[in-house]
Design a protein around this motif. Structure first.
Motif, PDB file in Angstrom:
ATOM      1  N   PHE A   1      14.586   9.312  -9.537  1.00 45.25           N
ATOM      2  CA  PHE A   1      15.305  10.720  -9.410  1.00 45.25           C
ATOM      3  C   PHE A   1      15.196  10.656  -7.743  1.00 45.25           C
ATOM      4  N   PRO A   2      16.470  11.210  -7.261  1.00 42.07           N
ATOM      5  CA  PRO A   2      16.567  11.310  -5.827  1.00 42.07           C
ATOM      6  C   PRO A   2      15.290  11.616  -4.943  1.00 42.07           C
ATOM      7  N   ARG A   3      14.941  11.329  -3.883  1.00 46.00           N
ATOM      8  CA  ARG A   3      13.831  11.697  -3.005  1.00 46.00           C
ATOM      9  C   ARG A   3      14.182  11.970  -1.958  1.00 46.00           C
ATOM     10  N   GLU A   4      13.272  12.375  -0.948  1.00 46.81           N
ATOM     11  CA  GLU A   4      13.331  12.503   0.406  1.00 46.81           C
ATOM     12  C   GLU A   4      13.435  11.449   1.199  1.00 46.81           C
ATOM     13  N   LEU A   5      14.044  11.052   2.085  1.00 46.01           N
ATOM     14  CA  LEU A   5      14.185   9.800   2.959  1.00 46.01           C
ATOM     15  C   LEU A   5      12.736   9.641   3.426  1.00 46.01           C
ATOM     16  N   ALA A   6      12.021  10.750   3.848  1.00 42.38           N
ATOM     17  CA  ALA A   6      10.808  10.371   4.434  1.00 42.38           C
ATOM     18  C   ALA A   6       9.779   9.869   3.400  1.00 42.38           C
ATOM     19  N   GLN A   7       9.863  10.257   2.303  1.00 44.44           N
ATOM     20  CA  GLN A   7       9.141   9.977   1.205  1.00 44.44           C
ATOM     21  C   GLN A   7       9.422   8.239   0.778  1.00 44.44           C
ATOM     22  N   LYS A   8      10.683   7.932   0.777  1.00 50.42           N
ATOM     23  CA  LYS A   8      11.162   6.613   0.600  1.00 50.42           C
ATOM     24  C   LYS A   8      10.582   5.765   1.665  1.00 50.42           C
ATOM     25  N   ARG A   9      10.516   6.251   2.931  1.00 50.56           N
ATOM     26  CA  ARG A   9      10.042   5.446   3.961  1.00 50.56           C
ATOM     27  C   ARG A   9       8.647   5.096   3.995  1.00 50.56           C
ATOM     28  N   GLU A  10       7.936   6.201   3.572  1.00 49.76           N
ATOM     29  CA  GLU A  10       6.463   6.027   3.359  1.00 49.76           C
ATOM     30  C   GLU A  10       6.137   4.845   2.265  1.00 49.76           C
ATOM     31  N   LEU A  11       6.900   5.015   1.265  1.00 50.61           N
ATOM     32  CA  LEU A  11       6.553   4.218  -0.063  1.00 50.61           C
ATOM     33  C   LEU A  11       6.798   3.017   0.324  1.00 50.61           C
ATOM     34  N   ALA A  12       7.790   2.457   0.993  1.00 55.82           N
ATOM     35  CA  ALA A  12       8.643   1.345   1.376  1.00 55.82           C
ATOM     36  C   ALA A  12       7.329   0.323   2.365  1.00 55.82           C
ATOM     37  N   ARG A  13       7.044   1.465   3.234  1.00 60.16           N
ATOM     38  CA  ARG A  13       5.940   1.007   4.118  1.00 60.16           C
ATOM     39  C   ARG A  13       4.738   0.749   3.248  1.00 60.16           C
ATOM     40  N   ARG A  14       4.160   1.323   2.387  1.00 58.93           N
ATOM     41  CA  ARG A  14       2.904   1.184   1.611  1.00 58.93           C
ATOM     42  C   ARG A  14       3.213  -0.068   0.730  1.00 58.93           C
TER      43      ARG A  14
ATOM     44  N   THR B   1       5.308  -2.750   1.401  1.00 59.28           N
ATOM     45  CA  THR B   1       5.034  -3.735   2.208  1.00 59.28           C
ATOM     46  C   THR B   1       3.721  -4.073   2.520  1.00 59.28           C
ATOM     47  N   GLU B   2       2.915  -2.951   2.848  1.00 57.35           N
ATOM     48  CA  GLU B   2       1.592  -3.370   3.441  1.00 57.35           C
ATOM     49  C   GLU B   2       0.803  -4.001   2.115  1.00 57.35           C
ATOM     50  N   ALA B   3       0.966  -3.651   0.807  1.00 54.32           N
ATOM     51  CA  ALA B   3       0.171  -3.976   0.003  1.00 54.32           C
ATOM     52  C   ALA B   3       0.716  -5.652  -0.361  1.00 54.32           C
ATOM     53  N   PHE B   4       1.850  -6.029  -0.149  1.00 53.00           N
ATOM     54  CA  PHE B   4       2.114  -7.415  -0.425  1.00 53.00           C
ATOM     55  C   PHE B   4       1.567  -8.376   0.642  1.00 53.00           C
ATOM     56  N   VAL B   5       1.714  -7.682   2.104  1.00 57.73           N
ATOM     57  CA  VAL B   5       1.294  -8.448   2.944  1.00 57.73           C
ATOM     58  C   VAL B   5      -0.398  -8.695   2.893  1.00 57.73           C
ATOM     59  N   GLU B   6      -0.957  -7.535   2.391  1.00 57.22           N
ATOM     60  CA  GLU B   6      -2.482  -7.789   2.256  1.00 57.22           C
ATOM     61  C   GLU B   6      -2.883  -8.581   1.194  1.00 57.22           C
ATOM     62  N   ILE B   7      -2.208  -8.440  -0.004  1.00 53.15           N
ATOM     63  CA  ILE B   7      -2.617  -9.044  -1.257  1.00 53.15           C
ATOM     64  C   ILE B   7      -2.005 -10.382  -1.454  1.00 53.15           C
ATOM     65  N   TYR B   8      -0.728 -10.717  -1.332  1.00 56.82           N
ATOM     66  CA  TYR B   8      -0.050 -11.771  -1.140  1.00 56.82           C
ATOM     67  C   TYR B   8       0.050 -12.865   0.038  1.00 56.82           C
ATOM     68  N   GLY B   9      -0.374 -12.050   0.908  1.00 63.97           N
ATOM     69  CA  GLY B   9      -0.406 -13.004   2.341  1.00 63.97           C
ATOM     70  C   GLY B   9       0.988 -13.391   2.920  1.00 63.97           C
ATOM     71  N   VAL B  10       2.118 -12.348   2.562  1.00 61.84           N
ATOM     72  CA  VAL B  10       3.249 -12.740   2.895  1.00 61.84           C
ATOM     73  C   VAL B  10       3.708 -12.099   4.295  1.00 61.84           C
ATOM     74  N   PRO B  11       4.604 -12.794   4.900  1.00 58.32           N
ATOM     75  CA  PRO B  11       4.994 -11.721   6.150  1.00 58.32           C
ATOM     76  C   PRO B  11       5.924 -10.657   5.828  1.00 58.32           C
ATOM     77  N   GLU B  12       5.395  -9.486   6.416  1.00 54.96           N
ATOM     78  CA  GLU B  12       6.119  -8.250   6.158  1.00 54.96           C
ATOM     79  C   GLU B  12       7.672  -8.136   6.181  1.00 54.96           C
TER      80      GLU B  12
END
Length: 67
Positions: A9-22, A24-35
């Motif tokens: 459902f629609p969410r605030e832009l700030a929430q989507k930014r934070e979710l995208a950041r987290r 991305t961090e998880a993929f970088v940490e766990i898969y070792g891919v570039p952000e």
């Protein structure tokens, strides 16, 4: 190249930014891919385009809630 699609459902832009950041961090940490390789797509659905148990979200008490 990881691609994550989120349907919600629609969410605030700030929430989507934070979710995208987290995410991305998880993929970088766990898969070792570039952000730069991680992509996140948001598909936002309003109550007129969603139903649960045969009742449209806009007709449910509370509007588009997920209960």
């Amino acid at each position: 190249m990881p691609i994550v699609t989120i349907q919600q459902f629609p969410r605030e832009l700030a929430q989507k930014r934070e979710l995208a950041r987290r995410i991305t961090e998880a993929f970088v940490e766990i898969y070792g891919v570039p952000e730069q390789s991680v992509q996140v797509f948001y598909q936002e659905v309003d109550g007129e385009n969603w139903a649960k148990a045969g009742v449209m979200g806009c007709d449910r008490s509370g509007g588009q809630g997920g209960s």
